[in-house]
Design a protein around this motif. Structure first.
Motif, short mmCIF file in Angstrom:
data_model
loop_
_atom_site.label_atom_id
_atom_site.label_comp_id
_atom_site.label_asym_id
_atom_site.label_seq_id
_atom_site.Cartn_x
_atom_site.Cartn_y
_atom_site.Cartn_z
N CYS A 1 0.87 -1.19 0.00
CA CYS A 1 0.00 0.00 0.00
C CYS A 1 0.91 1.24 0.00
O CYS A 1 1.99 1.23 0.60
N THR A 2 0.47 2.28 -0.65
CA THR A 2 1.20 3.55 -0.59
C THR A 2 0.22 4.65 -0.20
O THR A 2 -0.79 4.85 -0.88
N LEU A 3 0.55 5.30 0.90
CA LEU A 3 -0.28 6.42 1.35
C LEU A 3 0.35 7.71 0.83
O LEU A 3 1.54 7.97 1.08
N PHE A 4 -0.41 8.47 0.04
CA PHE A 4 0.03 9.79 -0.45
C PHE A 4 -0.69 10.83 0.38
O PHE A 4 -1.93 10.93 0.33
N TRP A 5 0.05 11.60 1.14
CA TRP A 5 -0.57 12.48 2.13
C TRP A 5 0.27 13.75 2.27
O TRP A 5 1.50 13.72 2.03
N GLU A 6 -0.38 14.84 2.68
CA GLU A 6 0.34 16.10 2.84
C GLU A 6 1.44 15.95 3.91
O GLU A 6 1.22 15.31 4.93
N PHE A 7 2.61 16.57 3.63
CA PHE A 7 3.68 16.59 4.64
C PHE A 7 3.24 17.40 5.85
O PHE A 7 3.48 17.01 6.99
N GLU A 8 2.64 18.58 5.55
CA GLU A 8 2.29 19.54 6.62
C GLU A 8 0.79 19.81 6.58
O GLU A 8 0.17 19.57 5.56
N GLY A 9 0.27 20.37 7.67
CA GLY A 9 -1.13 20.74 7.69
C GLY A 9 -1.79 20.17 8.92
O GLY A 9 -1.19 19.37 9.63
N PRO A 10 -3.06 20.57 9.17
CA PRO A 10 -3.73 20.13 10.39
C PRO A 10 -3.80 18.61 10.51
O PRO A 10 -3.67 18.04 11.59
#
Ligand code: FAD
Length: 439
Positions: A230-239
């Protein structure tokens, strides 16, 4: 025959060495890591990849496609997982034979290196790290555990990936060398769904699984041992991001809320999340890709793209084929061969970079919508009815060898014709309805 010094025996380096070896050139291939047969693939970095028509064609031309694909798993379409656990399957193409294939990076890397080593004029040196290249000589300077060595040849080819040392030497020594790199605000992390009992797959095996969640997403590709990467693509920064998800409880809460059907299938989630690196997603464009008849670049070293079209390696393999064709066309003029290769590929890899970024938005956001599924059905209907005339963009990119730039142009024209026609038909139907009612 000329001698080539290749830097980097990743996916494209191994294949290029095989092509050059077949053409009779002397090849010294230097790789900074250990032999992939000793397990050099860095954990958490795209353990498997999707290979499709372009990549397979390049393997076929050197006679190793069957060997490479023997353990690959065909993926016939996208399996969308929504938050309520519902599943929606959309085939990739109207022709069920058109599928993409999940293939292990390490196995593929081994196949291409072994293909190169079948030519006695190809030599492969592992644990040799290139530090820089003297463009004029041309000579590669390399570090080994026994000290420094140099690689001499008639030409040096940098196939050393997105952070290429060969490209860096060109950046430093060629006036007006153009270089552009841009990073997405998203990073990626690889995670695992282990096999079920007896090596079975715990989700549909022949699909690329997507959990689209608007601003982020997770995908999963099957492996031959029954597991999924699985690969999770997610923001580095943010709430809500990699930066703010620190404790085990944060990770569990996030996965339980966002990927409720996958979460129970991931017993090593916390360990994977903690130990696997968070990778960045870079797009690289540069020009020129060569220096006289002495140095040339290929693959991610010149056109790293974000992975959302599953085309980075496919495009790098296509580079090998085009460079080989150019060397065949201009056997006595290597500079011309390099220059032709550059001009045939540049526009296309630039187009791919744009398509790949566009597909991120499509995958993470639009695949979840009914409109997207309706559009895919319409695409497939038009493809079936207008055989040979209408080809969806995804089909052109993935299941044909139409140059990327031409595919992008053709898709824009098709979209214009289809949507203008639909608007015209709708307007006529509305007018006819008014006319009948008014009569
Ligand atoms: C998460 C993710 C998923 C992806 N999924 C897909 C996919 O599904 N389909 C697809 O087609 N593409 C995919 N890609 C892209 C694909 O991985 C790359 O396009 C492909 O690996 C490029 O091949 P390459 O040989 O140019 O570079 P690489 O595979 O990066 O190989 C470069 C080689 O050079 C060596 N090297 C580096 N520096 C030096 C040095 N100084 N000296 C000596 N050796 C050196 C490295 O160790 C490496 O072996 C994905 C990429 C990522 C990050």
């Amino acid at each position: 025959m000329a001698k080539f010094v290749l830097i980097g025996s990743g996916l494209a380096g191994g294949l290029l060495a095989a092509y050059l070896g077949r053409r009779g050139y002397d090849v010294d291939l230097y790789e900074r890591r250990t032999d992939p047969r000793e397990g050099n693939i860095v954990g958490g970095r795209s353990i498997n990849l999707a290979i499709s028509t372009r990549g397979i064609h390049a393997l076929e031309q050197i006679g190793i496609a069957d060997e490479a694909l023997q353990h690959a798993i065909p993926m016939r379409g996208r399996m969308i997982h929504d938050k309520s656990d519902a599943l929606h399957f959309t085939p990739y193409d109207v022709d069920p034979k058109n599928c993409i294939n999940s293939i292990g990076r390490a196995a593929l890397n081994t196949t291409v290196i072994e293909a190169a080593q079948r030519y006695s004029n190809v030599r492969v040196y592992f644990n040799h790290k290139c530090t820089d290249v003297d463009l004029e000589a041309p000579t590669a300077h390399l570090e080994t555990e026994y000290g420094k060595v140099t690689g001499h040849g008639d030409a040096v080819i940098g196939v050393d990936g997105a952070f290429s040392a060969v490209r860096k030497s060109m950046q430093q020594n060629i006036a007006n060398f153009q270089y552009e790199e841009s990073y997405l605000a998203h990073g990626y992390k690889e995670l695992t769904i282990p096999p079920g009992p007896g090596g079975s797959w715990r989700m549909e095996k022949n699909a690329l699984h997507i959990w689209p969640r608007k601003s982020f997403m997770m995908i999963a590709l099957p492996n031959p041992d029954g597991s999924f990467t699985c690969t999770l693509f997610w923001e580095f920064e943010g709430p809500r991001s990699f930066a703010t998800t620190k404790t085990d409880a944060d990770v569990c809460r996030f996965f339980d809320e966002e990927f409720p059907d996958a979460f129970p299938l991931m017993p090593t989630l916390l360990e994977d999340f903690r130990e696997n690196p968070t990778g960045s997603l870079v797009t690289i464009r540069c020009a020129p890709w060569f220096y006289r008849d002495k140095v040339c670049l290929l693959g991610d070293a010149v056109h790293a793209v974000v992975p959302f079209y599953g085309q980075g390696m496919n495009a790098a393999f296509e580079d090998c084929l085009v460079l080989d064709e150019c060397l065949e066309e201009f056997p006595d003029n290597r500079e011309r061969a390099f220059s032709e290769y550059f001009s045939r590929r540049k526009e296309n890899t630039d187009a791919l970079a744009d398509l790949a970024i566009g597909n991120f938005i499509e995958m993470r956001d639009k695949t979840a919508s009914k409109t997207f599924r309706a559009k895919k059905k319409l695409d497939h209907l038009l493809e079936a009815v207008l055989r040979g005339i209408y080809l969806p963009l995804y089909t052109m990119v993935t299941f044909t060898r139409i140059p990327y730039a031409e595919a992008a142009r053709r898709a824009r024209i098709q979209d214009w014709v289809v949507y203008t026609s639909l608007a015209a038909i709708s307007a006529i139907l509305i007018l006819l309805t008014f006319w009948f009612v008014a009569r």
